[in-house]
Write an enzyme that holds these catalytic residues in place. Structure first.
Site, short mmCIF file in Angstrom:
data_model
loop_
_atom_site.label_atom_id
_atom_site.label_comp_id
_atom_site.label_asym_id
_atom_site.label_seq_id
_atom_site.Cartn_x
_atom_site.Cartn_y
_atom_site.Cartn_z
N ASP A 41 79.27 -43.39 28.23
CA ASP A 41 79.03 -42.49 29.61
C ASP A 41 79.56 -41.04 30.01
OD1 ASP A 41 82.13 -42.86 29.38
OD2 ASP A 41 82.04 -43.94 30.75
N HIS A 231 64.64 -23.21 12.59
CA HIS A 231 65.36 -23.73 14.01
C HIS A 231 67.28 -23.77 13.54
CE1 HIS A 231 61.87 -24.22 16.44
NE2 HIS A 231 61.86 -23.14 16.68
N ASP A 248 69.79 -16.03 16.76
CA ASP A 248 68.19 -16.16 17.77
C ASP A 248 69.14 -17.03 18.70
OD1 ASP A 248 66.11 -17.04 19.62
OD2 ASP A 248 65.28 -17.80 17.44
N ASP A 259 65.58 -14.15 25.78
CA ASP A 259 65.69 -15.29 24.36
C ASP A 259 65.72 -14.12 22.80
OD1 ASP A 259 65.19 -16.62 22.19
OD2 ASP A 259 62.68 -17.49 22.49
N HIS A 343 55.36 -18.66 11.81
CA HIS A 343 55.32 -19.10 13.30
C HIS A 343 54.60 -18.28 13.20
CE1 HIS A 343 58.37 -16.38 13.36
NE2 HIS A 343 59.01 -16.92 12.84
N HIS A 347 55.76 -16.48 22.68
CA HIS A 347 55.65 -17.65 23.69
C HIS A 347 55.78 -16.78 24.62
CE1 HIS A 347 60.20 -18.32 23.50
NE2 HIS A 347 60.12 -17.59 22.31
N HIS A 354 60.21 -21.72 26.19
CA HIS A 354 58.88 -21.48 25.69
C HIS A 354 58.52 -21.55 26.45
CE1 HIS A 354 60.78 -22.60 21.49
NE2 HIS A 354 60.06 -21.13 22.05
N GLU A 379 58.72 -12.08 17.77
CA GLU A 379 59.66 -12.65 16.96
C GLU A 379 58.97 -11.95 15.87
OE1 GLU A 379 60.84 -15.87 18.24
OE2 GLU A 379 59.91 -16.20 19.87
N TYR A 383 60.26 -14.73 5.13
CA TYR A 383 61.72 -15.71 5.26
C TYR A 383 61.41 -16.03 3.95
CZ TYR A 383 61.45 -15.86 10.34
OH TYR A 383 61.59 -16.05 11.38
N ARG A 403 64.40 -11.91 11.34
CA ARG A 403 63.46 -12.51 12.35
C ARG A 403 64.06 -10.95 13.64
NH1 ARG A 403 63.20 -17.14 12.91
NH2 ARG A 403 64.88 -17.11 14.33
N GLU A 405 63.65 -10.15 17.70
CA GLU A 405 63.09 -10.89 18.40
C GLU A 405 63.37 -10.10 19.64
OE1 GLU A 405 63.94 -14.41 20.12
OE2 GLU A 405 61.98 -15.08 20.67
MN LIG Z 1 61.52 -16.96 20.61
#
Ligand SMILES: [Mn+2]
Length: 437
Positions: A41, A231, A248, A259, A343, A347, A354, A379, A383, A403, A405
């Site tokens: 719950d 991710h 990130d 972001d 990628h 965005h 996003h 960004e 890799y 990366r 960004e």
């Molecule tokens: Mn981003």
């Protein structure tokens, strides 16, 4: 009672701009997000639906915004949870029907308990229903039984509006960017050899909380090879001395997200290999930011970063071909550089991290035209996960993931970096990392 985030006039002008596009014979139903359960719950942290926030700033659960046309004007009705001492004793105070009427930009307010009776009546009389499905089962059931001729999608019109940010929205994103910048700086300062991913995460999120914000998405803290998982979010490894860490992480202010990604060496000093890759990604990222020009197509940013990355991969001896061959088809970007940059370049950013309105990787066209008031992320990354079995990874760069960004406002006078408070040059980063002592 915390009122809506923006001015009443801003919400009212959004409502009239949206409703003015619809036939008068239509009914609009915008339910908010459901409460979702995490374990038995106990629930996940609640976040209202972005369209609900956009149209009236209502952030409590169990709510529906309705609009119908009556006596030659649009009338908005907000259905909300009524005051209920027993429920509030457990779950927290509610604004209630009367409170909503006093403080929120709607014509009428009503208890959510009357939703079915009230909406059924209007559904019988309308010709089309502009409706967000799959959020409120009671509403789904009502709409599925309707005689209305047409079920229509309100998001097309709303997304066209949401994609251009007002000054007040940019101010929110700027606040959110400032907090996230401060969090990344605190994390760099607190980093020393032997630190763990979760410890960096805790520094980042402590700043979010201390500034009355919260994360906009689960923070990614990837040390060493974990930086090569786009991710990654387990954040449960200790980071080896000599490794990079990729962070990130962004937060939310009144629903508006930031972001930011930064990558730094836990030792405080980039190795030669790390520096080569970092400088290349930074050069690509600056080219991507330069490409955020009003009037350019969405794909310009991705083209700009791709050319720099492909050129650099060739110069570093990682690819042995021309830039054109490295990039591949100029719409599909399917050349071998894709093995290391898999990628999109960015965005849209707004109420959703996003956000609505951007181009997507794999689109068949060059995407929307950039316009003043759009906020985008830039960004690029590279890799080199040595764990991969699908491609060969150059030994010199094995295990490196980088990366960088930033969040960028498109203006008539060129790009404005909202996250410029967050350092990204090698000199700045080396000076900051571990400086907390
Ligand atoms: Mn981003």
């Amino acid at each position: 009672m915390v009122g809506p985030a923006l001015s009443e006039s801003e919400y009212l002008s959004r409502q009239s701009a949206f409703l003015g596009q619809l036939p008068e014979s239509s009914l609009v139903l915008i339910p908010t997000n459901p409460v979702t359960y995490r374990s038995n719950d106990t629930v996940y942290p609640y976040r209202a639906n972005s369209y609900m926030l956009y149209l009236c700033g209502w952030s409590e659960p169990e709510a529906v915004l309705m609009a119908h046309h009556e006596a030659s004007e649009w009338v908005t009705t907000l259905f909300v949870q009524p005051r209920d001492t027993k429920a509030e004793l457990w779950e927290g105070r509610r604004v209630g029907v009367e409170g909503a009427a006093l403080g929120w930009p709607v014509d009428r307010t009503c208890s959510i308990g009357k939703l079915s009776d009230c909406v059924s009546e209007f559904l019988d009389d309308c010709e089309s229903v502009y409706y967000l499905p799959d959020l409120n089962p009671e509403l789904d059931e009502l709409v599925s039984r309707t005689q209305a001729v047409e079920l229509a999608d309100p998001t097309t019109a709303l997304d066209d509006m949401r994609v251009i940010k007002s000054d007040a929205e940019v101010a929110m994103i700027q606040q959110s960017s400032d907090i996230a910048s401060e969090a990344h700086i605190a994390a760099m300062r607190a980093t020393s050899p032997g630190i763990a991913e979760w410890e960096i995460q805790s520094v980042i999120e402590a700043v979010f909380t201390a500034r009355r914000s919260c994360w906009a998405y689960q923070s990614i803290v990837g040390g060493g090879e974990n930086a090569t998982i786009l991710h990654y979010k387990s954040n449960n490894n200790r980071i080896a001395d000599g490794d990079l860490v990729l962070v990130d992480a962004g937060c939310e202010v009144s629903g508006y997200a930031s972001d930011i990604t930064r990558t730094w060496p836990v030792s405080g000093k980039f190795s030669d290999q790390q520096r080569e890759i970092y400088e290349l990604v930074l050069k690509a990222q600056m080219a991507g930011i330069d490409a955020c020009q009003a009037g350019s197509v969405w794909l310009s940013m991705h083209r700009a970063t791709s050319v720099v990355l492909a050129q650099g991969l060739i110069e570093l001896g990682i690819l042995d071909c021309t830039v054109e061959e490295a990039i591949g088809d100029d719409m599909e970007f399917n050349g071998p550089y894709r093995n290391f940059f898999m990628h999109g370049t960015g965005h849209m950013l707004g109420l959703d991290v996003h956000d609505v309105g951007g181009g997507r990787q794999g689109d068949k066209d060059e995407g929307p035209i950039l316009q003043p008031g759009m906020v985008v992320t830039v960004e690029p990354g590279l890799y080199f996960g040595s764990w991969r079995d699908d491609i060969e990874i150059p030994d010199r760069y094995a295990g490196i993931g980088v990366r960088i960004e930033d969040d960028v406002l498109v203006t008539a006078d060129g790009p404005v970096v909202l996250t410029s408070g967050c350092p990204k040059t090698i000199e700045e980063i080396e000076a900051l990392v571990g400086s907390e002592g």
